[in-house]
Motif scaffolding. Structure first.
Motif, short mmCIF file in Angstrom:
data_model
loop_
_atom_site.label_atom_id
_atom_site.label_comp_id
_atom_site.label_asym_id
_atom_site.label_seq_id
_atom_site.Cartn_x
_atom_site.Cartn_y
_atom_site.Cartn_z
N GLY A 191 1.79 13.83 -7.97
CA GLY A 191 2.98 13.20 -8.51
C GLY A 191 3.85 12.50 -7.49
O GLY A 191 4.63 11.61 -7.84
N HIS A 192 3.71 12.87 -6.23
CA HIS A 192 4.57 12.31 -5.19
C HIS A 192 4.36 10.80 -5.03
O HIS A 192 5.33 10.02 -5.00
CB HIS A 192 4.27 13.02 -3.87
N GLY A 193 3.11 10.36 -4.93
CA GLY A 193 2.84 8.93 -4.76
C GLY A 193 3.32 8.10 -5.93
O GLY A 193 3.84 6.99 -5.75
N THR A 194 3.16 8.62 -7.13
CA THR A 194 3.62 7.91 -8.33
C THR A 194 5.14 7.77 -8.33
O THR A 194 5.68 6.72 -8.70
CB THR A 194 3.14 8.65 -9.59
N HIS A 195 5.83 8.82 -7.90
CA HIS A 195 7.30 8.77 -7.82
C HIS A 195 7.74 7.72 -6.80
O HIS A 195 8.66 6.93 -7.05
CB HIS A 195 7.84 10.15 -7.45
N VAL A 196 7.09 7.70 -5.66
CA VAL A 196 7.40 6.72 -4.61
C VAL A 196 7.20 5.30 -5.14
O VAL A 196 8.05 4.41 -4.93
CB VAL A 196 6.50 6.98 -3.38
N GLY A 255 -5.45 -6.84 4.80
CA GLY A 255 -4.43 -7.87 4.82
C GLY A 255 -3.24 -7.60 3.92
O GLY A 255 -2.54 -8.54 3.53
N TRP A 256 -2.98 -6.33 3.59
CA TRP A 256 -1.82 -6.02 2.78
C TRP A 256 -0.54 -6.21 3.59
O TRP A 256 -0.54 -6.14 4.82
CB TRP A 256 -1.92 -4.60 2.25
N ASP A 257 0.56 -6.47 2.90
CA ASP A 257 1.79 -6.89 3.58
C ASP A 257 2.67 -5.74 4.06
O ASP A 257 3.24 -5.81 5.14
CB ASP A 257 2.61 -7.77 2.63
N VAL A 258 2.82 -4.72 3.24
CA VAL A 258 3.75 -3.62 3.53
C VAL A 258 3.07 -2.30 3.20
O VAL A 258 2.31 -2.21 2.22
CB VAL A 258 5.05 -3.75 2.70
N VAL A 259 3.33 -1.28 4.02
CA VAL A 259 2.79 0.06 3.78
C VAL A 259 3.93 1.06 3.70
O VAL A 259 4.81 1.07 4.56
CB VAL A 259 1.82 0.49 4.90
N ASN A 260 3.92 1.87 2.65
CA ASN A 260 4.89 2.96 2.52
C ASN A 260 4.24 4.26 2.99
O ASN A 260 3.18 4.64 2.53
CB ASN A 260 5.33 3.11 1.06
N ALA A 307 0.84 -1.20 0.00
CA ALA A 307 0.00 0.00 0.00
C ALA A 307 0.87 1.24 0.00
O ALA A 307 1.81 1.34 0.79
CB ALA A 307 -0.91 0.00 1.22
N VAL A 308 0.56 2.17 -0.87
CA VAL A 308 1.22 3.47 -0.90
C VAL A 308 0.20 4.49 -0.40
O VAL A 308 -0.74 4.86 -1.11
CB VAL A 308 1.71 3.83 -2.32
N VAL A 309 0.35 4.89 0.87
CA VAL A 309 -0.56 5.87 1.47
C VAL A 309 0.04 7.24 1.22
O VAL A 309 1.00 7.65 1.86
CB VAL A 309 -0.74 5.60 2.98
N ASP A 310 -0.51 7.96 0.25
CA ASP A 310 0.19 9.13 -0.30
C ASP A 310 -0.79 9.97 -1.09
O ASP A 310 -1.96 10.08 -0.72
CB ASP A 310 1.35 8.62 -1.18
N THR A 311 -0.33 10.54 -2.21
CA THR A 311 -1.18 11.38 -3.06
C THR A 311 -1.92 10.59 -4.11
O THR A 311 -2.58 11.16 -4.97
CB THR A 311 -0.32 12.45 -3.76
N PHE A 326 0.54 -3.13 -6.25
CA PHE A 326 0.34 -1.88 -5.53
C PHE A 326 -1.12 -1.69 -5.16
O PHE A 326 -2.02 -2.14 -5.88
CB PHE A 326 0.77 -0.69 -6.39
N HIS A 327 -1.34 -0.97 -4.06
CA HIS A 327 -2.67 -0.50 -3.70
C HIS A 327 -2.55 0.98 -3.40
O HIS A 327 -1.79 1.39 -2.52
CB HIS A 327 -3.22 -1.27 -2.51
N ALA A 328 -3.27 1.78 -4.17
CA ALA A 328 -3.21 3.23 -4.04
C ALA A 328 -4.20 3.71 -2.99
O ALA A 328 -5.40 3.47 -3.13
CB ALA A 328 -3.51 3.90 -5.37
N VAL A 329 -3.70 4.35 -1.95
CA VAL A 329 -4.57 4.96 -0.95
C VAL A 329 -4.30 6.46 -0.97
O VAL A 329 -3.28 6.93 -0.47
CB VAL A 329 -4.31 4.40 0.46
N LYS A 330 -5.19 7.18 -1.60
CA LYS A 330 -5.02 8.63 -1.70
C LYS A 330 -5.45 9.27 -0.39
O LYS A 330 -6.63 9.36 -0.08
CB LYS A 330 -5.84 9.21 -2.85
#
Length: 391
Positions: free
Chosen positions: A179-184, A234-239, A138-142, A206-210
């Motif tokens: 753009g930040h989340g996409t870069h990450v 149940g996702w494994d890793v969160v950024n 999961a990318v918790v971001d933009t 990936f799982h996008a969490v805006k």
């Protein structure tokens, strides 16, 4: 987590309720001229509750915005009710729901040519065959640009936690308008497809969490909800390439991170971009349930902007990092936000290899390369992926 036989959070500095977006003054949530019950100033707050506390908050609130599985609520209440709530035995805390932000120096757009970013090489990701296949990140971001060629077909789902009370217009669920989340995401796992860039773990889903708006800002409640969602799905890793800047009140983020960590989620978070400084690591990177990441440059020097102190667990390249950008392009950016996804990708590789969450965190730190800096600057050292995966 323990490091060198002692807690890595031993002298944790008290940090803020959620942090201010750039350009906004310090605040206590959304102050208004009316509470919906006949006038009076209001404040947007996060409330930790004990049994019976939820009903008390509902009775006091003009609006209940959100409730959480980790015994907390976000509500708008009359300012006069805050002290009364704090004095109750069935309320654990009341803190302002201030803002969080991304931190970077802005993108420098670059050509669409195949390359392996120096950070990927420096941490040894190009020297291993592992891809992270089968792991959910999961990318918790933009948000994420799911149409980017290096991310296409790799985004398993998109959600937004951004509510209408956040300034600006919320994008469609999960769509990146900053753009930040996409870069990450590109650093975590851009596809090795002969063009653009290659990420650390090019097989992850990936799982996008805006949780942040087009301005790169949001609220503690939005980040906390994204973390809670990762645990429940149940996702494994969160950024978490975000940082708080308020002076006090990050207990909701702590609750959310503890909730996710107890359910087997590995949480990787930026140390913050407040350097040069000491004891200034921002939440959520400062929290005991996260792996806090500082930034280095091409020469293994500590980045001048990288926050230091208790809470930095490990370091990774974060200066002039080339990765994916909106519209199918590529950009170079700097920040602990850019260092963090190197470690997230490494965590995904370890989880794919069958390493449990606690052992994953231990392996990342135990195998880090000593590059000659103080623990306060780079924690255990520089991320070393081949060593972490070595049995």
């Amino acid at each position: 987590m323990q490091q060198g036989g002692r807690s890595r959070r031993a002298v944790l500095q008290a940090l803020g309720a959620g942090t201010m977006a750039v350009g906004l003054g310090a605040g206590t949530g959304a102050a208004g001229t009316g509470d919906g019950r006949g006038g009076g100033a209001t404040a947007r707050v996060n409330v930790g509750i004990r049994p019976g506390g939820a009903d008390v908050v509902r009775d006091a609130a003009a609006i209940v915005h959100r409730t959480y599985a980790f015994d907390a609520m976000t509500a708008t209440v009359p300012t006069g009710a805050v002290a009364d709530l704090r004095a109750r035995d069935d309320v654990r805390y009341v803190e302002p729901d201030a803002e969080v932000r991304v931190d970077d120096d802005g993108p420098l757009r670059t050509e669409d040519t195949q390359s392996t970013p120096y950070g990927i090489e420096r941490v040894g990701a190009d020297a291993v065959d592992a891809t992270g296949d089968g792991i959910d990140v999961a990318v918790v971001d933009t948000g994420l640009d799911a149409t980017h060629p290096d991310l296409l077909g790799r985004v398993g789902g998109s959600w937004t936690t951004v509510g209408s009370w956040v300034a600006g217009t919320a994008a469609p669920a999960g769509q990146d308008d900053h753009g930040h989340g996409t870069h990450v995401a590109g650093t975590i796992g851009a596809t090795d497809d002969g063009s653009g860039v290659v990420g650390v773990a090019p097989g992850v889903t990936f799982h996008a969490v805006k949780a942040l708006t087009a301005s790169g800002t949001g609220y503690n409640a939005d980040i906390a909800r994204g973390i809670e969602m990762a645990a429940q799905k149940g996702w494994d890793v969160v950024n978490l390439s975000v940082e708080t800047t308020a002076a006090s009140g990050t207990r909701m983020l702590r609750d959310a991170c503890n909730y996710a960590r107890e359910r087997g989620v590995v949480l990787v978070a930026a140390a913050g971009n407040d350097g040069p400084c000491s004891d200034c690591v921002a939440a959520p990177g400062s929290l005991s349930a996260t792996v806090g990441v500082g930034a280095t440059d091409r020469d293994d020097a500590v980045a001048g902007f990288s926050s230091t102190g208790p809470g930095v667990d490990i370091a990774a390249p974060g200066v002039d990092v080339r990765s994916t950008d909106l519209g199918g392009g590529y950009a170079t950016m700097s920040g602990t936000s850019m260092a963090t996804p190197h470690v997230t990708g490494a965590a995904a590789l370890l989880r794919a290899a069958g390493t449990d969450p606690a052992r994953t965190e231990e392996r990342l730190l135990y195998t880090a390369e000593d590059i000659g800096h103080d623990v306060a600057e780079t924690g255990a050292g520089l991320l070393d992926i081949p060593a972490a995966l070595r049995r």
